[in-house]
Design an enzyme around this catalytic site. Structure first.
Site, mmCIF file in Angstrom:
data_model
loop_
_atom_site.group_PDB
_atom_site.id
_atom_site.type_symbol
_atom_site.label_atom_id
_atom_site.label_comp_id
_atom_site.label_asym_id
_atom_site.label_seq_id
_atom_site.Cartn_x
_atom_site.Cartn_y
_atom_site.Cartn_z
ATOM 1 N N GLU A 1 -32.190 -2.889 -28.065
ATOM 2 C CA GLU A 1 -31.076 -2.116 -27.496
ATOM 3 C C GLU A 1 -29.762 -2.754 -27.930
ATOM 4 O OE1 GLU A 1 -28.823 -1.384 -23.244
ATOM 5 O OE2 GLU A 1 -30.982 -1.808 -23.205
ATOM 6 N N LYS B 1 -33.709 3.292 -15.861
ATOM 7 C CA LYS B 1 -33.349 1.872 -15.846
ATOM 8 C C LYS B 1 -32.826 1.526 -14.454
ATOM 9 C CE LYS B 1 -29.410 0.296 -17.706
ATOM 10 N NZ LYS B 1 -28.426 -0.334 -18.630
ATOM 11 N N THR C 1 -25.239 0.918 -23.349
ATOM 12 C CA THR C 1 -23.897 1.067 -22.782
ATOM 13 C C THR C 1 -23.272 2.404 -23.172
ATOM 14 O OG1 THR C 1 -23.713 -1.326 -23.207
ATOM 15 C CG2 THR C 1 -21.862 -0.277 -22.150
ATOM 16 N N ARG D 1 -20.774 -2.535 -26.461
ATOM 17 C CA ARG D 1 -19.789 -3.394 -25.798
ATOM 18 C C ARG D 1 -18.838 -4.056 -26.785
ATOM 19 N NH1 ARG D 1 -24.040 -6.574 -21.809
ATOM 20 N NH2 ARG D 1 -24.934 -4.717 -20.813
#
Length: 208
Positions: free
Chosen positions: A42, A129, A69, A46
């Site tokens: 993943e 998640k 994100t 960011r």
């Protein structure tokens, strides 16, 4: 890539949450993780290098690269076009639901409460998640909602370590966990890819 989201989640016991500060780290990091048996990666948005890292890492043999994100609708198509085969978001909004459906990018959305789980499930999301997992109640929370919401499978992320991961992975409603301990910044800066491969091998063995 034709794997569905649940298959992807079951491929690796741990999905490393990756933030790339130096684009030159992307390929050797992916190779080091895959060599250790961690294939699902993943790559978060960011940093400014997120999309470029996805593009580079998706070319590494054996790597299954997703984007993390996701917070804005326009990021879905951009990540898909860069080579991401799944997406992860910290939460779920109407705009993100629409973007996920229109882009065709399988989404693992973040939830924290039973109500959020139920709302996500109503929209067709049964792989979720739990985020942030430890502040949300961790193993106790997942155990508690396994009964009334038994058709949902989780990737708990947030506050999980090599030491605490086995307790999560032992739960019947957990397919994998997310964590950042596989990609320590000091090892990446030093180019110590052997250390990262060792961490990946230890993580791969957590499922037993």
């Amino acid at each position: 890539m034709t794997m569905n989201l649940l298959d992807i989640m079951r491929t690796s016991a741990v999905i490393p949450v990756i933030a790339i500060d130096d684009p030159d780290h992307a390929v050797p990091l992916a190779k080091a993780l895959v060599a250790g048996g961690i294939r699902v990666l993943e790559v978060t948005l960011r940093t400014q290098h997120g999309l470029g890292a996805i593009r580079a890492m998706s070319q590494v043999e054996g790597a299954i690269v997703g984007v993390g994100t996701l917070t804005q609708p326009e990021e879905f198509a951009a990540a898909r076009d860069a080579g991401a085969v799944f997406g992860v978001s910290p939460g779920l909004t109407d705009a993100l639901i629409g973007a996920a459906k229109s882009s065709g990018l399988p989404l693992l959305p973040g939830v924290m409460t039973p109500s959020e789980v139920m709302k996500a499930r109503e929209q067709g999301f049964k792989q979720l998640k739990l985020f942030p997992a430890v502040p949300a109640g961790g193993v106790g929370m997942l155990n508690a909602i396994a009964g009334p919401l038994s058709d949902v499978t989780f990737c708990p992320t947030g506050g999980i370590s090599q030491e605490t991961a086995p307790a999560f992975l032992a739960l019947k409603n957990v397919a994998c966990v997310g964590g950042s301990w596989l990609t320590p910044k000091d090892a990446m800066k030093a180019g110590d890819w052997g250390h990262i491969t060792a961490l990946a091998k230890a993580a791969s063995a957590l499922r037993g």
